[in-house]
Design a protein around this motif. Structure first.
Motif, PDB file in Angstrom:
ATOM      1  N   LEU A 162       0.847  -1.184   0.000  1.00 39.61           N
ATOM      2  CA  LEU A 162       0.000   0.000   0.000  1.00 39.61           C
ATOM      3  C   LEU A 162       0.885   1.238   0.000  1.00 39.61           C
ATOM      4  CD1 LEU A 162      -2.621  -1.128   2.657  1.00 39.61           C
ATOM      5  CD2 LEU A 162      -2.964  -1.027   0.172  1.00 39.61           C
ATOM      6  N   GLY A 163       0.408   2.311  -0.615  1.00 38.49           N
ATOM      7  CA  GLY A 163       1.181   3.551  -0.665  1.00 38.49           C
ATOM      8  C   GLY A 163       1.303   4.060  -2.086  1.00 38.49           C
ATOM      9  N   ALA A 164       2.368   4.786  -2.367  1.00 40.16           N
ATOM     10  CA  ALA A 164       2.589   5.408  -3.672  1.00 40.16           C
ATOM     11  C   ALA A 164       3.006   4.361  -4.696  1.00 40.16           C
ATOM     12  CB  ALA A 164       3.655   6.493  -3.558  1.00 40.16           C
ATOM     13  N   LEU A 165       2.330   4.370  -5.853  1.00 36.46           N
ATOM     14  CA  LEU A 165       2.573   3.376  -6.894  1.00 36.46           C
ATOM     15  C   LEU A 165       2.574   4.027  -8.276  1.00 36.46           C
ATOM     16  CD1 LEU A 165       0.168   0.660  -5.491  1.00 36.46           C
ATOM     17  CD2 LEU A 165       2.677   0.552  -5.441  1.00 36.46           C
ATOM     18  N   HIS A 166       3.067   3.272  -9.244  1.00 38.98           N
ATOM     19  CA  HIS A 166       3.122   3.716 -10.632  1.00 38.98           C
ATOM     20  C   HIS A 166       2.544   2.599 -11.500  1.00 38.98           C
ATOM     21  CE1 HIS A 166       4.829   5.375 -14.384  1.00 38.98           C
ATOM     22  NE2 HIS A 166       5.187   4.143 -14.670  1.00 38.98           N
ATOM     23  N   VAL A 167       1.808   2.963 -12.545  1.00 40.38           N
ATOM     24  CA  VAL A 167       1.306   1.988 -13.504  1.00 40.38           C
ATOM     25  C   VAL A 167       1.555   2.510 -14.903  1.00 40.38           C
ATOM     26  CG1 VAL A 167      -1.047   2.947 -13.497  1.00 40.38           C
ATOM     27  CG2 VAL A 167      -0.679   0.552 -14.163  1.00 40.38           C
ATOM     28  N   GLU A 168       1.879   1.604 -15.813  1.00 38.11           N
ATOM     29  CA  GLU A 168       1.988   2.017 -17.209  1.00 38.11           C
ATOM     30  C   GLU A 168       1.685   0.839 -18.122  1.00 38.11           C
ATOM     31  OE1 GLU A 168       6.308   2.120 -18.950  1.00 38.11           O
ATOM     32  OE2 GLU A 168       6.319   3.211 -17.036  1.00 38.11           O
ATOM     33  N   ALA A 169       1.326   1.148 -19.367  1.00 31.41           N
ATOM     34  CA  ALA A 169       0.974   0.122 -20.338  1.00 31.41           C
ATOM     35  C   ALA A 169       1.196   0.670 -21.739  1.00 31.41           C
ATOM     36  CB  ALA A 169      -0.479  -0.310 -20.164  1.00 31.41           C
ATOM     37  N   ALA A 170       1.306  -0.258 -22.699  1.00 34.72           N
ATOM     38  CA  ALA A 170       1.501   0.127 -24.093  1.00 34.72           C
ATOM     39  C   ALA A 170       0.994  -0.985 -25.000  1.00 34.72           C
ATOM     40  CB  ALA A 170       2.974   0.400 -24.374  1.00 34.72           C
ATOM     41  N   ILE A 171       0.697  -0.622 -26.229  1.00 34.20           N
ATOM     42  CA  ILE A 171       0.293  -1.600 -27.232  1.00 34.20           C
ATOM     43  C   ILE A 171       1.493  -2.435 -27.646  1.00 34.20           C
ATOM     44  CG2 ILE A 171      -0.497  -1.860 -29.628  1.00 34.20           C
ATOM     45  CD1 ILE A 171      -2.276   0.573 -29.208  1.00 34.20           C
ATOM     46  N   VAL A 172       1.280  -3.738 -27.778  1.00 33.22           N
ATOM     47  CA  VAL A 172       2.307  -4.646 -28.284  1.00 33.22           C
ATOM     48  C   VAL A 172       2.152  -4.823 -29.788  1.00 33.22           C
ATOM     49  CG1 VAL A 172       3.219  -7.001 -28.164  1.00 33.22           C
ATOM     50  CG2 VAL A 172       2.478  -5.840 -26.071  1.00 33.22           C
ATOM     51  N   ARG A 173       0.913  -5.085 -30.216  1.00 28.15           N
ATOM     52  CA  ARG A 173       0.630  -5.212 -31.648  1.00 28.15           C
ATOM     53  C   ARG A 173      -0.879  -5.170 -31.854  1.00 28.15           C
ATOM     54  NH1 ARG A 173       1.374 -10.352 -29.778  1.00 28.15           N
ATOM     55  NH2 ARG A 173      -0.051 -11.979 -30.519  1.00 28.15           N
ATOM     56  N   THR A 174      -1.300  -4.969 -33.099  1.00 26.48           N
ATOM     57  CA  THR A 174      -2.708  -4.984 -33.458  1.00 26.48           C
ATOM     58  C   THR A 174      -2.906  -5.926 -34.632  1.00 26.48           C
ATOM     59  OG1 THR A 174      -3.077  -2.729 -32.681  1.00 26.48           O
ATOM     60  CG2 THR A 174      -4.659  -3.599 -34.272  1.00 26.48           C
ATOM     61  N   GLU A 175      -3.918  -6.784 -34.528  1.00 27.75           N
ATOM     62  CA  GLU A 175      -4.263  -7.723 -35.592  1.00 27.75           C
ATOM     63  C   GLU A 175      -5.759  -7.631 -35.837  1.00 27.75           C
ATOM     64  OE1 GLU A 175      -2.997 -11.536 -34.233  1.00 27.75           O
ATOM     65  OE2 GLU A 175      -0.847 -11.034 -34.267  1.00 27.75           O
ATOM     66  N   GLY A 176      -6.155  -6.936 -36.876  1.00 26.18           N
ATOM     67  CA  GLY A 176      -7.568  -6.763 -37.169  1.00 26.18           C
ATOM     68  C   GLY A 176      -8.288  -6.039 -36.052  1.00 26.18           C
ATOM     69  N   VAL A 177      -9.326  -6.664 -35.507  1.00 24.34           N
ATOM     70  CA  VAL A 177     -10.105  -6.018 -34.445  1.00 24.34           C
ATOM     71  C   VAL A 177      -9.494  -6.252 -33.060  1.00 24.34           C
ATOM     72  CG1 VAL A 177     -12.239  -6.177 -35.763  1.00 24.34           C
ATOM     73  CG2 VAL A 177     -11.652  -8.004 -34.138  1.00 24.34           C
ATOM     74  N   LYS A 178      -8.381  -7.005 -33.008  1.00 23.34           N
ATOM     75  CA  LYS A 178      -7.749  -7.313 -31.730  1.00 23.34           C
ATOM     76  C   LYS A 178      -6.485  -6.473 -31.527  1.00 23.34           C
ATOM     77  CE  LYS A 178      -9.299 -12.137 -31.545  1.00 23.34           C
ATOM     78  NZ  LYS A 178      -8.866 -13.556 -31.452  1.00 23.34           N
ATOM     79  N   THR A 179      -6.367  -5.905 -30.345  1.00 21.97           N
ATOM     80  CA  THR A 179      -5.162  -5.171 -29.972  1.00 21.97           C
ATOM     81  C   THR A 179      -4.575  -5.827 -28.732  1.00 21.97           C
ATOM     82  OG1 THR A 179      -5.941  -3.071 -30.879  1.00 21.97           O
ATOM     83  CG2 THR A 179      -4.224  -2.949 -29.203  1.00 21.97           C
ATOM     84  N   TYR A 180      -3.284  -6.093 -28.775  1.00 23.21           N
ATOM     85  CA  TYR A 180      -2.581  -6.729 -27.673  1.00 23.21           C
ATOM     86  C   TYR A 180      -1.807  -5.655 -26.908  1.00 23.21           C
ATOM     87  CZ  TYR A 180      -3.636 -11.032 -30.195  1.00 23.21           C
ATOM     88  OH  TYR A 180      -4.297 -12.062 -30.833  1.00 23.21           O
ATOM     89  N   ALA A 181      -1.955  -5.650 -25.587  1.00 23.71           N
ATOM     90  CA  ALA A 181      -1.295  -4.643 -24.756  1.00 23.71           C
ATOM     91  C   ALA A 181      -0.650  -5.312 -23.552  1.00 23.71           C
ATOM     92  CB  ALA A 181      -2.294  -3.581 -24.299  1.00 23.71           C
ATOM     93  N   ALA A 182       0.352  -4.644 -22.999  1.00 25.33           N
ATOM     94  CA  ALA A 182       1.036  -5.165 -21.817  1.00 25.33           C
ATOM     95  C   ALA A 182       1.380  -4.000 -20.905  1.00 25.33           C
ATOM     96  CB  ALA A 182       2.298  -5.930 -22.216  1.00 25.33           C
ATOM     97  N   GLY A 183       1.500  -4.306 -19.607  1.00 26.77           N
ATOM     98  CA  GLY A 183       1.836  -3.249 -18.656  1.00 26.77           C
ATOM     99  C   GLY A 183       2.190  -3.810 -17.302  1.00 26.77           C
ATOM    100  N   PHE A 184       2.405  -2.902 -16.359  1.00 28.61           N
ATOM    101  CA  PHE A 184       2.808  -3.322 -15.020  1.00 28.61           C
ATOM    102  C   PHE A 184       2.480  -2.251 -13.996  1.00 28.61           C
ATOM    103  CE2 PHE A 184       6.419  -1.122 -16.918  1.00 28.61           C
ATOM    104  CZ  PHE A 184       6.821  -0.239 -15.911  1.00 28.61           C
ATOM    105  N   ILE A 185       2.414  -2.685 -12.745  1.00 31.84           N
ATOM    106  CA  ILE A 185       2.389  -1.792 -11.585  1.00 31.84           C
ATOM    107  C   ILE A 185       3.733  -1.912 -10.906  1.00 31.84           C
ATOM    108  CG2 ILE A 185       1.387  -1.437  -9.279  1.00 31.84           C
ATOM    109  CD1 ILE A 185      -1.283  -2.401 -10.388  1.00 31.84           C
TER     110      ILE A 185
END
Length: 207
Positions: A162-185
């Motif tokens: 508990l306390g101060a945290l950071h989160v981020e994410a980004a697109i990995v790739r897109t295939e048609g109607v599907k977009t793949y993303a990854a991230g972390f806390i």
């Protein structure tokens, strides 16, 4: 009662609503934390409950029919103020202020207190999953083109304090109607939880 509707709001109307409701939400957020951590005696708790019940009755005198949903301003900007992660009017939201970086990443700095506890002193795993689901979804969704969660997988590296945290994410790739993303806390020591997800453009949002 408000002297204007909650649809097609002007910038001035949105700011008026912020000034009315954000302080209330912040106060209720503090109340949640105080409720969890209070060590007051029975008389004090009973008096506080009576005041809270009276305040609740006053707020229920005029209510929306159902949840807040996503409202839109006159310029088409979204107002997801009831959202459990970013909602300005939702006291269970941390809330996150998500930034969209020039390189395509999205990120946020946020703080989780007693209301988000799972293991003693640490964030509930479901709360971490909720936050990552939201932020991965933000990264996968261009403006005015939503992507909804299809699948998401979590890898818990270590307990998230508990306390101060950071989160981020980004697109990995897109295939048609599907977009793949990854991230972390992460905390000050580095990542605590990682996530990967598939986000799908719903049929009603396709050309």
């Amino acid at each position: 009662m408000l002297d204007f509707t909650l649809e097609d709001l002007s910038a001035e109307d949105v700011e008026r609503l912020r000034l009315i409701y954000r302080p209330l939400t912040e106060s209720v957020r503090e109340l949640i934390d105080a409720t969890i951590r209070t060590a007051a005696d029975a008389e004090t708790v009973a008096a506080a409950k009576a005041q809270i019940d009276a305040a609740t009755a006053a707020l229920r005198s005029e209510q929306l029919d159902g949840p807040f949903g996503v409202r839109f301003t006159a310029h088409g900007d979204r107002m997801p103020w009831g959202n459990a992660v970013i909602g300005l009017r939702n006291p269970i939201a941390p809330p996150l202020q998500v930034r969209h970086e020039d390189d395509g990443r999205v990120s946020a700095e946020f703080t989780l207190g007693a209301a988000y506890e799972g293991p003693p002193g640490h964030v509930h795993g479901g709360v971490a999953a909720m936050i990552l689901d939201h932020v991965l979804g933000e990264s996968a969704s261009p403006a005015h083109s939503p992507r909804l969660t299809g699948t998401i997988s979590m890898r818990y590296l270590r307990p998230t304090p508990l306390g101060a945290l950071h989160v981020e994410a980004a697109i990995v790739r897109t295939e048609g109607v599907k977009t793949y993303a990854a991230g972390f806390i992460s905390d000050a020591e580095g990542p605590t939880v990682q996530a990967e997800g598939v986000f799908i453009r719903p049929k009603w949002a396709r050309d």
